[in-house]
Design an enzyme around this catalytic site. Structure first.
Site, mmCIF file in Angstrom:
data_model
loop_
_atom_site.group_PDB
_atom_site.id
_atom_site.type_symbol
_atom_site.label_atom_id
_atom_site.label_comp_id
_atom_site.label_asym_id
_atom_site.label_seq_id
_atom_site.Cartn_x
_atom_site.Cartn_y
_atom_site.Cartn_z
ATOM 1 N N SER A 289 0.817 -1.211 0.000
ATOM 2 C CA SER A 289 0.000 0.000 0.000
ATOM 3 C C SER A 289 0.858 1.271 0.000
ATOM 4 O O SER A 289 1.533 1.561 -0.977
ATOM 5 C CB SER A 289 -0.962 -0.043 1.198
ATOM 6 N N ASP A 300 9.841 5.629 -10.066
ATOM 7 C CA ASP A 300 9.376 6.254 -11.312
ATOM 8 C C ASP A 300 10.039 7.596 -11.568
ATOM 9 O O ASP A 300 10.257 7.986 -12.726
ATOM 10 C CB ASP A 300 7.860 6.450 -11.265
ATOM 11 N N LYS A 314 -0.447 -4.164 -3.492
ATOM 12 C CA LYS A 314 -1.763 -3.637 -3.084
ATOM 13 C C LYS A 314 -1.906 -2.224 -3.650
ATOM 14 O O LYS A 314 -1.402 -1.262 -3.095
ATOM 15 C CB LYS A 314 -1.906 -3.612 -1.564
#
Length: 544
Positions: A289, A300, A314
């Site tokens: 999460s 990223d 998740k």
């Protein structure tokens, strides 16, 4: 004329759109009202006419929770006691005894006792089994027994418990308890700062910021952020933690839903602490999460190198909604997407296999995305590290054992062989062999895939009434599986010894001793240190 023609064409189209939405809403509303009326009538009739006395509260609690199980594991109903636990988890503060507790067979087991907190001060140890709180015998108490260990500050609670089979009496004085989001940080060799972030509660970013600043004051020129075993928490805290390392107005995560109200783009809002300091983030298969928001976003944005093993996967966002009488429902409202556009949700709960189990996304279905500097990353199965550390990944048998009580219970036995030493002895081969004998003696079900398949075969045989005919073959299979399991245990000996030693560290020196040891001995941390101190390797991964 052209203008009026457009009006004639467009207006009916718009009206038909509203008509469609209105009809859809009415149909949904009618279906909801219909099902609620059926359920209410049934609930009333059962409670009025059932042969024995019923507990409407318990029946409804079970009904609601089982209904929500059909959706996903994260959409859950909270009764009043659950709401209190949820608030404690998000704030990290409560008045209680300062211990991690589990319930089993009408007893409370102290799993971990926190240093210098009430239970610790009263002399309680991990492994102690509480059987009575005040005048309440837990064997007959069907409610949430842990609630009996909370209350006003300085309240004295009498407790009866057993330790290694011996019944004892004790008293705990309740006090304010604060569970740190950052339980540990230190300066490692080569000016490398190490920060453990264990949860994303309301103080997570503030505590991480404080640790970062103090480490920089101590001379840290590189940072490791350890997110292993961090199950997640508050989304905005994940954004704030990224903000410590990336500039203001950077997109960290986007949420998307069928309900546009829940569609949001979350950007960093503050000036960062340090956008240049080399950064490594460690994850494992229990990093979930919010941990994946942080690791995925920093990956990223090419701001950090991710080390360890693939995270849990998740990519779902939950929000609590208040209900009547102090209850709540936490609903999965959207999916989150990292800056590159990937959703790392590993399981599609809307699709079930023939056994009714949700389907995991296979690697063949993963989609490729690009980081800010063009590196290829994938969605679908958690955050894949830039550097994978295979030897820190739990084997199947290691994971199965860790999901039982075996390691905890055997470590308790080991502890009481030498309870007065300051640190645990190394786990020997003799200890390991005793542990294997313990598994057999206690009939611990490790549940390998082969065992599960054999159980399914036996169930099918019983249904078809041929179980007696194949009993000899089944016994031979069971013996073969035991031999295979024994070989697998021997193969994973070092891993299992590590699991036992970790548990012992918590007994002798609490969390500090645990983190002192792993920060100096575990290969994923060693690799992160080596990477941060080799600029050429670090820069090559991030395409600097």
């Amino acid at each position: 004329m052209k203008f009026s023609l457009k009006k004639k064409i467009v207006i009916p189209a718009v009206l038909s759109g509203f008509l469609f939405v209105g009809m859809s809403f009415q149909n949904d509303f009618f279906e909801l009202a219909k099902q609620i009326e059926i359920f209410t009538s049934m609930f009333k009739i059962v409670n009025q006419n059932y042969v024995d006395e019923t507990n409407p509260g318990n029946i409804m609690d079970v009904a609601i929770k089982n209904m929500l199980k059909e959706l996903d594991p994260y959409t859950v109903f909270f009764n009043e006691q659950d709401v209190l636990k949820y608030k404690i988890n998000n704030t990290g503060e409560y008045t209680g005894i300062g211990a991690l507790i589990t319930r089993r067979d009408g007893q409370l087991i102290l799993r971990e006792v926190y240093e210098n907190m009430p239970a610790d001060k009263a002399g309680f140890k991990a492994g102690d089994v509480i059987t009575q709180i005040g005048d309440v015998n837990l064997k007959d108490f069907k409610e949430d027994a842990s609630a009996l260990l909370k209350g006003a500050k300085n309240t004295k609670i009498d407790i009866i418990y057993t330790r290694q089979g011996v019944q004892k009496k004790g008293q705990i004085v309740l006090d304010e308890v604060e569970i740190k989001a950052v339980p540990y940080y230190r300066l490692l060799p080569n000016q490398t700062g190490y920060i453990v972030l264990s949860k994303f509660n309301e103080k997570a970013s503030a505590e991480t910021k404080e640790a970062l600043l103090k480490l920089k004051e101590q001379g840290a020129t590189k940072i490791i952020l350890d997110l292993r075993d961090n199950p997640g928490g508050l989304l905005h805290e994940a954004v704030n933690i990224c903000n410590l390392f990336v500039p203001k107005d950077e997109i960290i995560v986007t949420t998307k839903s069928k309900n546009s109200v829940h569609n949001h783009t979350y950007k960093t809002r503050n000036e960062p602490i340090d956008t240049e300091i080399p950064l490594a983030v460690i994850v494992n298969d229990r990093s979930a999460s919010a941990s994946e928001i942080v690791s995925g976003a920093l990956q990223d944005l090419d701001r950090a190198v991710i080390v360890g093993n693939r995270s849990f996967g998740k990519g779902l966002v939950q929000r609590p909604f208040n209900l009547a009488y102090g209850t709540q429902v936490k609903v999965t409202i959207s999916k989150y997407y990292t800056p590159s556009g990937r959703c790392i949700q590993a399981t599609d709960y809307s699709k079930k296999d023939e056994n009714g189990k949700p389907i995991k996304t296979s690697e063949k279905e993963y989609n490729a995305f690009k980081t800010k500097k063009g590196r290829i990353v994938y969605d679908g199965g958690g955050v894949m590290p830039d550097i994978e550390i295979i030897d820190m990944k739990l084997s199947t048998i290691g994971r199965n054992i860790s999901e039982t009580e075996a390691v905890f219970n055997f470590a308790t036995q080991l502890y009481y062989k030498n309870p007065n030493t300051k640190k645990p002895n190394a786990i020997t081969d003799t200890d390991f062999n005793e542990f294997k004998a313990f598994l057999k003696k206690e009939k611990i079900e490790i549940n390998t895939n082969t065992e599960k398949s054999l159980k399914s075969l036996l169930e099918a045989a019983k249904k078809e009434k041929i179980d007696n005919e194949i009993s000899t073959e089944v016994k031979q299979l069971e013996l073969a599986i035991d031999r295979s399991k024994d070989k697998e245990l021997d193969k994973q000996k070092e891993e299992i010894k590590r699991l036992l030693y970790q548990e012992l560290l918590l007994r002798y020196g609490y969390r500090n001793a645990f983190y002192d040891y792993i920060s100096s001995n575990y290969s994923d941390i060693s690799k992160a240190v080596q990477l941060l101190n080799t600029p050429s390797e670090y820069n090559k991964i991030l395409k600097k």
